[in-house]
Design a protein around this motif. Sequence first.
Motif, PDB file in Angstrom:
ATOM      1  N   VAL A 164     -10.340  41.073 -25.675  1.00  0.00           N
ATOM      2  CA  VAL A 164     -11.165  41.405 -24.515  1.00  0.00           C
ATOM      3  C   VAL A 164     -11.351  42.919 -24.500  1.00  0.00           C
ATOM      4  O   VAL A 164     -10.381  43.665 -24.386  1.00  0.00           O
ATOM      5  N   ILE A 165     -12.583  43.347 -24.641  1.00  0.00           N
ATOM      6  CA  ILE A 165     -12.908  44.771 -24.643  1.00  0.00           C
ATOM      7  C   ILE A 165     -13.581  45.083 -23.316  1.00  0.00           C
ATOM      8  O   ILE A 165     -14.628  44.515 -22.991  1.00  0.00           O
ATOM      9  N   CYS A 166     -12.969  45.963 -22.543  1.00  0.00           N
ATOM     10  CA  CYS A 166     -13.506  46.331 -21.230  1.00  0.00           C
ATOM     11  C   CYS A 166     -14.004  47.767 -21.292  1.00  0.00           C
ATOM     12  O   CYS A 166     -13.211  48.720 -21.288  1.00  0.00           O
ATOM     13  N   ASP A 167     -15.308  47.909 -21.343  1.00  0.00           N
ATOM     14  CA  ASP A 167     -15.923  49.237 -21.400  1.00  0.00           C
ATOM     15  C   ASP A 167     -16.102  49.772 -19.986  1.00  0.00           C
ATOM     16  O   ASP A 167     -16.704  49.123 -19.133  1.00  0.00           O
ATOM     17  N   TRP A 193      -7.918  49.290 -16.608  1.00  0.00           N
ATOM     18  CA  TRP A 193      -6.755  48.519 -17.063  1.00  0.00           C
ATOM     19  C   TRP A 193      -6.602  47.261 -16.208  1.00  0.00           C
ATOM     20  O   TRP A 193      -6.342  46.187 -16.732  1.00  0.00           O
ATOM     21  N   ASN A 194      -6.766  47.383 -14.903  1.00  0.00           N
ATOM     22  CA  ASN A 194      -6.679  46.212 -14.037  1.00  0.00           C
ATOM     23  C   ASN A 194      -7.758  45.194 -14.374  1.00  0.00           C
ATOM     24  O   ASN A 194      -7.514  43.983 -14.322  1.00  0.00           O
ATOM     25  N   ARG A 195      -8.937  45.664 -14.715  1.00  0.00           N
ATOM     26  CA  ARG A 195     -10.010  44.750 -15.108  1.00  0.00           C
ATOM     27  C   ARG A 195      -9.625  44.000 -16.380  1.00  0.00           C
ATOM     28  O   ARG A 195      -9.880  42.811 -16.517  1.00  0.00           O
ATOM     29  N   CYS A 196      -9.011  44.705 -17.331  1.00  0.00           N
ATOM     30  CA  CYS A 196      -8.528  44.052 -18.557  1.00  0.00           C
ATOM     31  C   CYS A 196      -7.535  42.937 -18.221  1.00  0.00           C
ATOM     32  O   CYS A 196      -7.629  41.826 -18.744  1.00  0.00           O
ATOM     33  N   ILE A 198      -1.986  45.230 -24.111  1.00  0.00           N
ATOM     34  CA  ILE A 198      -2.966  46.269 -23.834  1.00  0.00           C
ATOM     35  C   ILE A 198      -2.931  47.238 -25.009  1.00  0.00           C
ATOM     36  O   ILE A 198      -1.894  47.814 -25.320  1.00  0.00           O
ATOM     37  N   LEU A 199      -4.070  47.395 -25.655  1.00  0.00           N
ATOM     38  CA  LEU A 199      -4.171  48.232 -26.848  1.00  0.00           C
ATOM     39  C   LEU A 199      -5.099  49.404 -26.565  1.00  0.00           C
ATOM     40  O   LEU A 199      -6.281  49.206 -26.293  1.00  0.00           O
ATOM     41  N   PRO A 200      -4.582  50.629 -26.624  1.00  0.00           N
ATOM     42  CA  PRO A 200      -5.464  51.784 -26.431  1.00  0.00           C
ATOM     43  C   PRO A 200      -6.593  51.810 -27.476  1.00  0.00           C
ATOM     44  O   PRO A 200      -6.425  51.334 -28.596  1.00  0.00           O
ATOM     45  N   GLN A 201      -7.712  52.369 -27.092  1.00  0.00           N
ATOM     46  CA  GLN A 201      -8.920  52.345 -27.913  1.00  0.00           C
ATOM     47  C   GLN A 201      -8.785  53.066 -29.245  1.00  0.00           C
ATOM     48  O   GLN A 201      -9.615  52.863 -30.136  1.00  0.00           O
ATOM     49  N   ASP A 202      -7.757  53.869 -29.424  1.00  0.00           N
ATOM     50  CA  ASP A 202      -7.589  54.614 -30.673  1.00  0.00           C
ATOM     51  C   ASP A 202      -6.301  54.251 -31.402  1.00  0.00           C
ATOM     52  O   ASP A 202      -5.842  54.983 -32.270  1.00  0.00           O
ATOM     53  N   ASP A 203      -5.714  53.104 -31.068  1.00  0.00           N
ATOM     54  CA  ASP A 203      -4.501  52.640 -31.733  1.00  0.00           C
ATOM     55  C   ASP A 203      -4.825  51.531 -32.726  1.00  0.00           C
ATOM     56  O   ASP A 203      -5.864  50.871 -32.623  1.00  0.00           O
ATOM     57  N   LEU A 204      -3.910  51.309 -33.659  1.00  0.00           N
ATOM     58  CA  LEU A 204      -4.063  50.262 -34.659  1.00  0.00           C
ATOM     59  C   LEU A 204      -2.873  49.315 -34.578  1.00  0.00           C
ATOM     60  O   LEU A 204      -1.757  49.733 -34.249  1.00  0.00           O
ATOM     61  N   LEU A 205      -3.104  48.045 -34.912  1.00  0.00           N
ATOM     62  CA  LEU A 205      -2.038  47.058 -34.958  1.00  0.00           C
ATOM     63  C   LEU A 205      -1.656  46.772 -36.407  1.00  0.00           C
ATOM     64  O   LEU A 205      -2.529  46.658 -37.266  1.00  0.00           O
ATOM     65  N   HIS A 206      -0.368  46.627 -36.656  1.00  0.00           N
ATOM     66  CA  HIS A 206       0.106  46.134 -37.944  1.00  0.00           C
ATOM     67  C   HIS A 206      -0.395  44.694 -38.068  1.00  0.00           C
ATOM     68  O   HIS A 206      -0.461  43.968 -37.065  1.00  0.00           O
ATOM     69  N   PRO A 207      -0.729  44.228 -39.277  1.00  0.00           N
ATOM     70  CA  PRO A 207      -1.275  42.872 -39.428  1.00  0.00           C
ATOM     71  C   PRO A 207      -0.386  41.747 -38.898  1.00  0.00           C
ATOM     72  O   PRO A 207      -0.889  40.689 -38.530  1.00  0.00           O
ATOM     73  N   ASP A 208       0.925  41.952 -38.811  1.00  0.00           N
ATOM     74  CA  ASP A 208       1.833  40.922 -38.297  1.00  0.00           C
ATOM     75  C   ASP A 208       2.265  41.173 -36.859  1.00  0.00           C
ATOM     76  O   ASP A 208       3.143  40.485 -36.339  1.00  0.00           O
ATOM     77  N   CYS A 209       1.674  42.146 -36.212  1.00  0.00           N
ATOM     78  CA  CYS A 209       2.094  42.559 -34.874  1.00  0.00           C
ATOM     79  C   CYS A 209       2.103  41.406 -33.869  1.00  0.00           C
ATOM     80  O   CYS A 209       3.122  41.135 -33.236  1.00  0.00           O
ATOM     81  N   LEU A 210       0.981  40.741 -33.689  1.00  0.00           N
ATOM     82  CA  LEU A 210       0.899  39.700 -32.664  1.00  0.00           C
ATOM     83  C   LEU A 210       1.825  38.533 -32.971  1.00  0.00           C
ATOM     84  O   LEU A 210       2.463  37.986 -32.068  1.00  0.00           O
ATOM     85  N   HIS A 211       1.920  38.163 -34.233  1.00  0.00           N
ATOM     86  CA  HIS A 211       2.804  37.066 -34.621  1.00  0.00           C
ATOM     87  C   HIS A 211       4.251  37.401 -34.275  1.00  0.00           C
ATOM     88  O   HIS A 211       4.962  36.585 -33.671  1.00  0.00           O
ATOM     89  N   ARG A 212       4.697  38.572 -34.642  1.00  0.00           N
ATOM     90  CA  ARG A 212       6.088  38.967 -34.388  1.00  0.00           C
ATOM     91  C   ARG A 212       6.372  39.067 -32.890  1.00  0.00           C
ATOM     92  O   ARG A 212       7.418  38.629 -32.410  1.00  0.00           O
ATOM     93  N   GLN A 213       5.454  39.661 -32.150  1.00  0.00           N
ATOM     94  CA  GLN A 213       5.680  39.821 -30.716  1.00  0.00           C
ATOM     95  C   GLN A 213       5.685  38.476 -29.998  1.00  0.00           C
ATOM     96  O   GLN A 213       6.540  38.216 -29.160  1.00  0.00           O
ATOM     97  N   ALA A 214       4.737  37.609 -30.329  1.00  0.00           N
ATOM     98  CA  ALA A 214       4.688  36.288 -29.687  1.00  0.00           C
ATOM     99  C   ALA A 214       5.924  35.470 -30.037  1.00  0.00           C
ATOM    100  O   ALA A 214       6.468  34.748 -29.190  1.00  0.00           O
ATOM    101  N   GLU A 215       6.384  35.580 -31.276  1.00  0.00           N
ATOM    102  CA  GLU A 215       7.576  34.847 -31.701  1.00  0.00           C
ATOM    103  C   GLU A 215       8.806  35.260 -30.891  1.00  0.00           C
ATOM    104  O   GLU A 215       9.575  34.412 -30.418  1.00  0.00           O
TER     105      GLU A 215
END
Length: 161
Positions: free
Chosen positions: A40-43, A77-80, A91-108
């Motif tokens: 979800v991208i909230c401009d 941020w509240n809208r997000c 919540i991911l800042p607009q200039d940050d990057l995720l490691h390819p396994d980030c969501l999997h590891r965090q959800a696990e």
Amino acid sequence: MSTVRPPKVSVTIPVYNGEAHLAETIASVLAQSWGDFELVICDDHSTDGSLDVAAACMDDRIRILRSDRNLGFGGNWNRCLAAAQGRYIKILPQDDLLHPDCLHRQAEVLDNVLTDERDVLPGDALAARELVHKLLDQLKPDDRLVIQLLDLDQKTIAEIS
């Protein structure tokens, strides 16, 4: 009538004039090794080409919301958070990057700890503190930990990396 199951994770990117890095940030989300997420991208009424960058990223998991006026940092941020449909919200800042396994590891990690929908109760600081301790117990010694936990309308917001 079919029922669409919400994603496990909502990745939200609050954006304001983020054109310079937004495409790379979005690409890092879409490159995840695990796919049970929405983006979800909230401009926040950007005056640069942020909205065009977001719109150029064609993927069914992306929703783009644009404010009619500038809401400011907290308002966007509240809208997000309000737009997120997943059980977990990142919540991911607009200039940050995720490691390819980030969501999997965090959800696990969160799935191993949050075995009951009532693990965190709205406004219950003691329950939130106990949950943080449960999370810490689940981590391996080499894991770095940054936690932001909130409970908003039965949604658990967590940042673990």
